[in-house]
Scaffold this active site. Structure first.
Site, PDB file in Angstrom:
ATOM      1  N   ASP A   1      43.325  35.269  41.500  1.00  0.00           N
ATOM      2  CA  ASP A   1      42.694  36.587  41.560  1.00  0.00           C
ATOM      3  C   ASP A   1      42.374  37.069  40.143  1.00  0.00           C
ATOM      4  OD1 ASP A   1      41.855  39.060  42.382  1.00  0.00           O
ATOM      5  OD2 ASP A   1      43.791  39.745  43.135  1.00  0.00           O
TER       6      ASP A   1
ATOM      7  N   ASP B   1      38.500  37.017  37.777  1.00  0.00           N
ATOM      8  CA  ASP B   1      37.851  38.217  37.215  1.00  0.00           C
ATOM      9  C   ASP B   1      37.555  37.972  35.738  1.00  0.00           C
ATOM     10  OD1 ASP B   1      37.952  39.644  39.586  1.00  0.00           O
ATOM     11  OD2 ASP B   1      38.616  41.497  38.607  1.00  0.00           O
TER      12      ASP B   1
ATOM     13  N   TYR C   1      50.969  38.199  47.675  1.00  0.00           N
ATOM     14  CA  TYR C   1      50.203  39.161  48.467  1.00  0.00           C
ATOM     15  C   TYR C   1      50.612  39.171  49.942  1.00  0.00           C
ATOM     16  CZ  TYR C   1      47.091  39.346  44.367  1.00  0.00           C
ATOM     17  OH  TYR C   1      46.570  39.486  43.105  1.00  0.00           O
TER      18      TYR C   1
ATOM     19  N   ASP D   1      49.237  31.582  31.429  1.00  0.00           N
ATOM     20  CA  ASP D   1      48.902  32.362  30.221  1.00  0.00           C
ATOM     21  C   ASP D   1      48.018  31.528  29.300  1.00  0.00           C
ATOM     22  OD1 ASP D   1      51.236  30.878  30.281  1.00  0.00           O
ATOM     23  OD2 ASP D   1      52.339  32.120  28.870  1.00  0.00           O
TER      24      ASP D   1
END
Ligand code: NAD
Length: 364
Positions: free
Chosen positions: A249, A253, A143, A225
């Site tokens: 991030d 979620d 980012y 993963d």
């Protein structure tokens, strides 16, 4: 009894709705426990672009610098400022706050309330005893890496993002995780993609070196993963998860669904700077501006309210008050009150403002 200064940046969409309730709860704590919380509001995100020409103005940055803590709502959600052609992105506000204020450690606790186990899409027996915290690196990685651009080439467009981490950046965030684990159940899971990415191979090397300094803490490496899968298969087995910016991030979620809704998860972004009260920090719910429900009194303010608890704990060292907020939320949920995102048969659906009022009442 103390006096604390808080910069309040409600932002866009449901940001102002949920922040209003968080401030209401904070002021209830103030009157109940005899503290003074001096709040100063400022624009951020789309609201700031339209009022001041930038996602966050220098004056607002200065206000944040001078405060003991920052309470942040959410930004974005306006089609005018979305997409590849947008000149100023509302999210720039967040990135500037995190980077300029060196808030590199993002703490995201996930502890589903017992009364909400059936509100999750995951089976209650899988969720039972889940109590984990994700420590997400916040100021490095994809980012922030440069170059990051879309390029016009003779063969057509291509695009590049840069994933870079320094040893020092990894070391400090992994250390944060181990220090937290010492206060908890003494287990750290470091998440990377070391089978593919060089940045992850360095991450793993540094994480293992730091782990060796904490022999009292159980340590494991997990590929991202695999972690995504285990988070919903055996969430109760995790204690502290530490990972880089983008993995954190995405994983949080996913993990928010363990708590039943995005509207339940708070976060604290911390660095090393201390004020006279505690660690300087930025507090925000993990959710975004939810334009699909903005202005309809449908937003769940609990994530924002729980950020206040984190602020009381980390930035003001007011542990008793932090617990009072958390207990009040749990009491209201136990009494059967729900916002729409947590709908269950037989429960009482309330709006954003009413949920805030109920929590404040449970404190008072
Ligand atoms: P979102 O988090 O805003 O919403 C995702 C889904 O969860 C939506 O269906 C929404 O209605 C629901 N939801 C989120 N918070 C809720 C709450 N408190 N109560 C009830 N339901 C809730 O994510 P998105 O839709 O992908 O993004 C919308 C905008 O927010 C975008 O512009 C995005 O860039 C921005 N965003 C901002 C932040 C931030 O400010 N920190 C974080 C994520 C996304």
């Amino acid at each position: 009894m103390g006096t604390y200064s808080i910069a309040v940046l409600p932002g866009d969409g449901i940001g102002p709705e949920v922040t209003e309730q968080a401030v209401h709860v904070l002021q209830t704590v103030a009157s109940h426990y005899g503290h003074t919380f001096n709040t100063q509001h400022a624009f951020v995100g789309v609201a700031a672009i339209e009022a001041e020409g930038d996602a966050i103005s220098d004056a607002t940055m200065e206000l944040c610098q001078q405060s003991d803590a920052i309470l942040f709502g959410a930004v974005g959600g306006s089609p005018r400022y979305e997409g590849p052609n947008a000149k100023i992105q509302p999210e720039r506000a967040l990135f500037r706050l995190r980077k300029d204020l060196s808030l590199y450690a993002n703490l995201r606790p996930i502890r589903p309330f017992n009364a909400l186990l059936n509100a999750s899409t995951i089976k209650a027996e899988v969720l039972q005893r889940t109590d984990l915290i994700v420590v997400r690196e916040l100021t490095g990685g994809l980012y922030y890496g440069k170059p990051s651009e879309i390029r016009d080439t003779p063969q057509g467009y291509d695009a590049i993002d840069t994933l870079i981490y320094t040893e020092a950046e990894i070391d400090r965030i992994v250390r944060t995780a181990f220090e937290l684990a010492r206060e908890r159940r003494k287990k750290v899971t470091s998440v990377d993609k070391a089978n593919v990415l060089s940045s992850s191979r360095l991450w793993r090397r540094v994480a293992e070196r730091v782990a060796a300094e904490y022999p009292d803490i159980a340590f494991e490496n997990l590929l991202v993963d695999s972690c995504a899968m285990h988070l919903i298969r055996r969430p109760a087995s995790f204690d502290v998860i530490v990972t880089e910016n983008m993995f954190g991030d995405i994983l949080t979620d996913e993990a928010s669904m363990l708590a039943g809704s995005m509207g339940m998860l708070p976060s604290a972004s911390l660095g090393t700077r201390r004020t006279s009260h505690g660690l300087f920090g930025l507090y925000e719910p993990i959710h975004g501006s939810a334009p699909d429900i903005a202005g309809q009194q449908k937003a769940n303010p609990i994530a924002a309210i729980l950020t206040v608890a984190l602020m009381l704990r980390y930035s003001f060292n007011l542990k008793r008050e932090a617990e009072a907020v958390e207990t009040a939320v749990e009491r209201v949920v136990n009494a059967g009150y729900r916002t729409e995102d947590l709908q269950e048969t037989g429960k009482t659906i309330v709006g954003t403002q009413e949920m805030g009022r109920l929590v404040a009442e449970a404190i008072a």
